[in-house]
Design an enzyme around this catalytic site. Sequence first.
Site, PDB file in Angstrom:
ATOM      1  N   CYS A   2      24.683   8.050 -34.606  1.00  0.00           N
ATOM      2  CA  CYS A   2      24.765   8.553 -35.978  1.00  0.00           C
ATOM      3  C   CYS A   2      23.492   8.193 -36.742  1.00  0.00           C
ATOM      4  CB  CYS A   2      25.971   8.019 -36.721  1.00  0.00           C
ATOM      5  SG  CYS A   2      27.559   8.310 -35.938  1.00  0.00           S
ATOM      6  N   ARG A  27      19.005   9.502 -32.129  1.00  0.00           N
ATOM      7  CA  ARG A  27      20.106   8.542 -32.129  1.00  0.00           C
ATOM      8  C   ARG A  27      21.373   9.124 -31.519  1.00  0.00           C
ATOM      9  NH1 ARG A  27      19.466   4.050 -35.367  1.00  0.00           N
ATOM     10  NH2 ARG A  27      21.674   3.913 -35.833  1.00  0.00           N
ATOM     11  N   TRP A  74      28.154  11.200 -34.720  1.00  0.00           N
ATOM     12  CA  TRP A  74      28.565  11.056 -33.321  1.00  0.00           C
ATOM     13  C   TRP A  74      30.078  10.883 -33.352  1.00  0.00           C
ATOM     14  CZ3 TRP A  74      25.950  10.400 -28.527  1.00  0.00           C
ATOM     15  CH2 TRP A  74      26.733   9.904 -27.492  1.00  0.00           C
ATOM     16  N   ASN A 100      28.204   5.274 -40.769  1.00  0.00           N
ATOM     17  CA  ASN A 100      27.974   4.927 -39.366  1.00  0.00           C
ATOM     18  C   ASN A 100      28.902   3.778 -39.011  1.00  0.00           C
ATOM     19  OD1 ASN A 100      25.919   6.763 -39.335  1.00  0.00           O
ATOM     20  ND2 ASN A 100      24.262   5.276 -39.179  1.00  0.00           N
ATOM     21  N   GLY A 101      29.498   3.819 -37.816  1.00  0.00           N
ATOM     22  CA  GLY A 101      30.359   2.724 -37.385  1.00  0.00           C
ATOM     23  C   GLY A 101      31.798   3.176 -37.191  1.00  0.00           C
ATOM     24  N   GLU A 480      17.287   0.760 -12.264  1.00  0.00           N
ATOM     25  CA  GLU A 480      16.708   1.465 -13.399  1.00  0.00           C
ATOM     26  C   GLU A 480      16.327   2.892 -13.024  1.00  0.00           C
ATOM     27  OE1 GLU A 480      15.147   2.394 -17.177  1.00  0.00           O
ATOM     28  OE2 GLU A 480      16.689   1.024 -16.430  1.00  0.00           O
ATOM     29  N   LYS A 484      17.770   6.226 -14.920  1.00  0.00           N
ATOM     30  CA  LYS A 484      16.895   7.225 -15.521  1.00  0.00           C
ATOM     31  C   LYS A 484      17.280   8.633 -15.068  1.00  0.00           C
ATOM     32  CE  LYS A 484      14.551   5.282 -18.348  1.00  0.00           C
ATOM     33  NZ  LYS A 484      15.837   4.667 -18.567  1.00  0.00           N
ATOM     34  N   GLU A 487      21.005   9.726 -16.380  1.00  0.00           N
ATOM     35  CA  GLU A 487      21.256   9.849 -17.809  1.00  0.00           C
ATOM     36  C   GLU A 487      20.609  11.083 -18.424  1.00  0.00           C
ATOM     37  OE1 GLU A 487      19.855   6.530 -20.108  1.00  0.00           O
ATOM     38  OE2 GLU A 487      17.884   6.517 -19.176  1.00  0.00           O
ATOM     39  N   HIS A 503      28.238  -1.383   4.330  1.00  0.00           N
ATOM     40  CA  HIS A 503      29.562  -1.792   3.862  1.00  0.00           C
ATOM     41  C   HIS A 503      30.276  -0.690   3.097  1.00  0.00           C
ATOM     42  CE1 HIS A 503      29.037  -5.866   5.251  1.00  0.00           C
ATOM     43  NE2 HIS A 503      27.872  -5.944   4.628  1.00  0.00           N
ATOM     44  N   LYS A 605      20.418   6.743 -28.706  1.00  0.00           N
ATOM     45  CA  LYS A 605      19.324   5.796 -28.527  1.00  0.00           C
ATOM     46  C   LYS A 605      19.755   4.377 -28.857  1.00  0.00           C
ATOM     47  CE  LYS A 605      15.018   4.676 -27.803  1.00  0.00           C
ATOM     48  NZ  LYS A 605      14.484   4.739 -26.427  1.00  0.00           N
TER      49      LYS A 605
END
Length: 610
Positions: A2, A27, A74, A100-101, A480, A484, A487, A503, A605
């Site tokens: 948001c 964001r 969001w 926001n929140g 990582e 990348k 996502e 395994h 973000k």
Amino acid sequence: MCGIVGYIGPRKILPVLIGGLKKLEYRGYDSAGVAYLENGKLNILKEEGKLAALEEKCIGIETENTIGIGHTRWATHGAPSRVNSHPHTNEAGTIALVHNGIIENYAKIKEWLEKKGVKFVSETDTEVAAHLINHFYFGDLRAAVANAIEMIEGSYAFAVVSSEEPDTIVAVRKDSPLIVGKADGESILASDIPALLEYTRDVYFLNDNEIVEMKRGSINFYDEYGTKLRKEITRIDWDVSQAEKGGYEHFMIKEIYEQPRALQDTFSPRLIDGKIDISEMGMDEDFIRNLPKITIVACGSASHVAHVGKYIIERVAKIPVEVDIASEFRYRKPLLLPDQLVMVISQSGETADTIAALREAKDNGVKVAAVVNVIGSTIAREADAAFYTHAGMEIAVATTKAYDTQLLSMYMLAYAMAHVRGTITEEEYNEAVRELTLLPEKAENVLELCEQIQHIAYERFMDEDTFFIGRGLDYALAMEASLKLKEISYIHAEAYAAGELKHGTIALIEKNTLVVAIATQKDLIEKTISNIKEVKARGAHVICLTMEKYLSEFKDQDSVDEFILIPDMMDMMAPIIGVIPMQMLAYYITLDKGFDVDKPRNLAKSVTVE
């Protein structure tokens, strides 16, 4: 997650609000809206989807010099829709609020308000706050907000306007960032720095439960009890050009190419008379010598940095290191020693789970140091000490330069502590410093792999599954690299410790499955080659990332289809440079798939809610 903007000043309000929201698109959001006051009337415009839809709706609307607030939402409570998007208002349409929140006790408050006859139109928790503020409004907006937050539980940053007070914006924060910018005749409010930089570099950071009252010509701050506060201005020295693409197609590729400079800016100021200076960590030599344990806490990519940090610190400084995912840290009831160090890592400095972990550690009386990029952020302010990465502004959701500078920070901290503790020789320390000094140049060189990476991406962008394998530090890099790819390209990608293939995961390898093997560690390379042969025997297409000096180890091996060669360096430094071609691979695969590189679906973000 948001974004909030607010403005009082001489400019036309809609371009300012839309422009500010554009700076916060990274964001993550699914709808957008604005509220502005003109001729004593509160006007609301909002749309589901991308900000462009709202911007189009604003075309042709002429506004006078006025005030307003804006928001990118969001979805949490209620699906993305126009009615659920912010701003939300009271029934009379005289008060508007963006948030926001998450309001954790919204259902209880909603039921209480409904019994008083309030009618709700959305599914959101935010609308509850608008009606609650209205319930307490008797001509003083700041007092109404202060009374409302006494009842609200959860995390929030609110910005509120009212047609009854047409020259006022009131805002408050708790566990969600909010920043106030001051310029000549202008006051600007935002949830992140990029939205302010066009207007000012002079900002105030709000702490939890602080209220700001912005009027034409004045900005005043208050605590939750109404006591006026005196706050210091912070000067932001970020280059405003970092908020622009500067000729690049996307922010992500721009930020990949900014890594050599970011590494230089992070390392150079800490190299003093040939020694690494970590004095900003607030640890004297006795504290470092007697450290019994370090716990590193982080989320997402930063947690992969933590795994590299564990390996390096244990290897060179001989300090036991635990790594915790921040969202799990509090709930496992960690055993912390009073004389240990907790280290938290966050690009934004506003990651909700990491903030909660920081506070948990401090509540246990443990020293907390932060590796963070954003000056003045919540984590930077609340930690006992902050080690800034100096990556500059990072806009793309998928982190690149911030990740790499966090990695570099781990190496600097590890070798500086090792030097103090005497766990490495002077010669080993000096060699490490020389290697660190050369990293920006090596990062520049590895960018020349662009054409090869583009070719690989074009050949493999239709894959549905990709596996990244490695051992030791190579496994940390594989984690990582996997993140990348998944996502931003939405390809299922898994990282696996190469020795664990047998395994279970090897059952998933079939003809033409893409396996990216990372082999940069001399003491493990022979075993990794054996793992490569295992997947090749089952039909995998293998791409191997290694250093030029180790290519001979693969002599007479037919198990690798293509090599990605990075410059030679000390093995332990390889993750810092090796991650760059992996970032490029994810970028170009996503480009070939036609997806939005900078703003992947469902991601934000800065994750400011649990």
